[in-house]
Enzyme design. Sequence first.
Site, PDB file in Angstrom:
ATOM      1  N   LYS A  68       0.886  -1.162   0.000  1.00 36.74           N
ATOM      2  CA  LYS A  68       0.000   0.000   0.000  1.00 36.74           C
ATOM      3  C   LYS A  68       0.925   1.212   0.000  1.00 36.74           C
ATOM      4  O   LYS A  68       1.588   1.510   0.998  1.00 36.74           O
ATOM      5  CB  LYS A  68      -0.920  -0.002   1.206  1.00 36.74           C
ATOM      6  N   GLU A  95       7.218  -1.292  13.027  1.00 34.58           N
ATOM      7  CA  GLU A  95       8.322  -0.512  13.611  1.00 34.58           C
ATOM      8  C   GLU A  95       7.754   0.873  13.839  1.00 34.58           C
ATOM      9  O   GLU A  95       7.361   1.544  12.884  1.00 34.58           O
ATOM     10  CB  GLU A  95       9.503  -0.518  12.641  1.00 34.58           C
ATOM     11  N   CYS A 106      13.499   7.507  12.667  1.00 38.11           N
ATOM     12  CA  CYS A 106      13.042   6.734  13.831  1.00 38.11           C
ATOM     13  C   CYS A 106      14.184   6.519  14.811  1.00 38.11           C
ATOM     14  O   CYS A 106      13.966   6.043  15.914  1.00 38.11           O
ATOM     15  CB  CYS A 106      12.413   5.417  13.405  1.00 38.11           C
ATOM     16  N   GLU A 150       7.539  10.244  21.841  1.00 35.76           N
ATOM     17  CA  GLU A 150       8.211  10.795  20.667  1.00 35.76           C
ATOM     18  C   GLU A 150       7.491  12.031  20.113  1.00 35.76           C
ATOM     19  O   GLU A 150       6.270  12.050  19.978  1.00 35.76           O
ATOM     20  CB  GLU A 150       8.266   9.703  19.581  1.00 35.76           C
TER      21      GLU A 150
END
Lengths: 485, 485
Positions: free
Chosen positions: B143, B224, B261, B352
């Site tokens: 996708k 993740e 990340c 975060e």
Amino acid sequence: MDRNENEIDYVVKQAEAGFQFLQQTDVIERAELMYAIAAEIEELGEILIETAHLETALPLGRLQGEKARTVNQWRRYADAVRTGLYSEARIDRDPNGQFDLRKYNKGLGPVVVFGASNFPFAFSTAGGDTASAIGAGCSVIVKAHPAHLKTSQLMADAIDRAVSKQGVPTGVFNHVLSDSFAVGQQLVSHKQVKAVAFTGSFRGGKALFDLGQSRPEPIPVFAEMGSVNPVFILQDYLANHLEAFAKQYIGSLLLGVGQFCTNPGVLVGLAGEPFDRLKLALKSELKSAATGKMLHSCILDSYNRLKGEMVQSEGISVLGEGEGNTPHDFARAVLVETEASQVLNNPNLLEEVFGPFGLIVSCNDQNEMNLVMQQLDGQITLTFAATAQDIHECPALFAMAQDKCGRLLFQGMPTGVEVQYAMQHGGPYPATTDARFTSVGPDAVKRFVRPFSFQNWPNEFLPKELQDGNPLQIDRLVNQQWTKA
Amino acid sequence: MDRNENEIDYVVKQAEAGFQFLQQTDVIERAELMYAIAAEIEELGEILIETAHLETALPLGRLQGEKARTVNQWRRYADAVRTGLYSEARIDRDPNGQFDLRKYNKGLGPVVVFGASNFPFAFSTAGGDTASAIGAGCSVIVKAHPAHLKTSQLMADAIDRAVSKQGVPTGVFNHVLSDSFAVGQQLVSHKQVKAVAFTGSFRGGKALFDLGQSRPEPIPVFAEMGSVNPVFILQDYLANHLEAFAKQYIGSLLLGVGQFCTNPGVLVGLAGEPFDRLKLALKSELKSAATGKMLHSCILDSYNRLKGEMVQSEGISVLGEGEGNTPHDFARAVLVETEASQVLNNPNLLEEVFGPFGLIVSCNDQNEMNLVMQQLDGQITLTFAATAQDIHECPALFAMAQDKCGRLLFQGMPTGVEVQYAMQHGGPYPATTDARFTSVGPDAVKRFVRPFSFQNWPNEFLPKELQDGNPLQIDRLVNQQWTKA
């Protein structure tokens, strides 16, 4: 007996301390502990066999064999751990000195193990799940199976003796005696528990899996939940092995009173004269076969209930029963038969009846047999009673089988699970909750490790598995080459 | 554009056909396909870089580098697949001929991949998840990330060209262009989809994970979801590297406008004069540093909102801001500071803020620093800005760090993720949904394979990985010995 949350918390804290200790051990130290546990189990005498016999009704000879298997599991898993196979040490050093990356596998954390009813030694307190978790570097909390608590306690005492002799903290191995489902739930829900291993029913395994996934921190729950292990008998094989196959199939179906997760509960063949003769042979084999006492009266009750539901299902008729002199607490073996069209309309017919119960499915043609294969849920095993010629003639069936199971047999029977590297005891859902792992064989260790990278660390702080000079002499992948250097 | 269920079903059926084809390939054939895909991506010219630049605002140089990395990933993963490392072939033959067991790893089935916004090449349509799934023998349904659809389409076209040149069925790789969340849900829910890979936010990853676990057949969802990648600066290091560290930290924090990340979003140190001087140096570095445009206006909006919430949290004060000439669509970098006691009372402060945002935490003593470590959720990385002497003086901190992350750095910065065997890009929840796997490096392939045993099968029906004579010349564990024989 129920435990209150403080008691659960205490056990998990002990296990956390045990895990912190194991984190500092290397693979050779863990293997030594495992060998010591094997030796203590080996030394358990007749009291173990007799206690287990009283608690499980399993025959003495079978229990002697299972004890030897259990000792062997600890030693084989220790051998594998010792070589570093599951450490998967990898070292990558940049030629320009930009990075020095070193990765190995370490334990996930405390693991909760649920013992199985049908293997009081090999898949219970001191069974394969406990051995693979300790091999991985995880401490263990076993919730002993309530049907054989005394047996479990003898095993736990043996492990405790080994732990004590090795000078290892007691928290490495923890044993919870309880027949409360809530205790199991509390353990799986505890924040510091990091993985779960379970062998048993679909209902029990799925409930623990759902609990594990819905925690604030989801954790891996490996549940082995059994299957019907279908056997497909094909025409060329059937033509030449009818009598021998009938003996073999009934032998496998009744082995251990049918109480194996690899029990061949479904037999599929093409309708016709040879298959009719096979049915008669199966009926005759079954009639004269000995039956036995099941592990527990609850299991017998459950067997009788599920068997009754099956027998009364639409399109099912009884082919034959074991008619030996059967005490009331013995399980009566049954073979039922049906048409493929029934199975295709009602997938519930393909659900497991734990015990000596077989369903024979007649297909009108190869296409219908293919559709039955397609209908199957994930299985631990699938068996082709076939010749090479048969397989050549049924390529679609052979291809589909590889999507449906963890182990695919050519001839033979699925019972008798070898403890080998090449064993896959698992399979697609609902046989297990994660087809990527096995619960038999040394590879079972993999369920409980996670990779961890050290970047640019001085040698003195690295685990031995990753240190310069390879002090443990394990195989390592260094700059893309396998080496012990 | 929304897809109706028929369209989704069509794509998945294509992917199923692609998977059935890949199941019949061996590792060398799959590696050839992967090399062909690498070559097609390599040949994509300036149009790719320019399109991606327009869609993501990432600088041309960075995009050139990421393209090279992407090509390299396909080749490195193919190299690894080709050696049979992930086949894990095992053969056990009973000397008495009782069994011949052969196990290898095969693909799980069709895998749905969700592209990441911040790596339009390396973790998107033709990224590491797609490469590792195909290497595993799985077909892929990507996708495409809605923020860079044109870039994704160029990559998909390149893969399609390779697929066509190799004479492989188109269903091996499938590309869904949609900005609808429902389409993602429909894909993950589809019965024939067997695994999911995702890189992105916690909210998105957790939603897909929950969906995957609550299906009638649960499937592995590797998500993740990023982390704050704390850096602990210790006293001996601080005393001698203050200025250099400040430059390095701000450089890493602002790299790619903080959109990694592995961005080091939290810095922890001991209160005192050296730490105060470090803060001043950081403030000064930040002030003069260049900022940039974020990937997408939505990401900028989200950054500004989360940054605003943080700045207004109790006990937080702003230490400094990037004050360069900042257009309205650029992100303004911010460093905020607080006391350890605040963080211990309010764990939300450790969440975060995706972008160039850093939180500096002052601890009154070592014990408080240990408590901050203990408070941390699972992280992709943790970094010690430390000397060996520091580590010797903080054994508890070092031990705890190993429970908290997937990669532990000694000095240096966590940004810059090497594509190596020894790389672990993952970590305990909530950094990922399964700490047992990595999404960077060839080992990422492991997420998508499952072991499969053949028992007593004639050689002609076995996959090449398991045949007598080892025609692929891969490493195999035969009767407990590694051999190519």
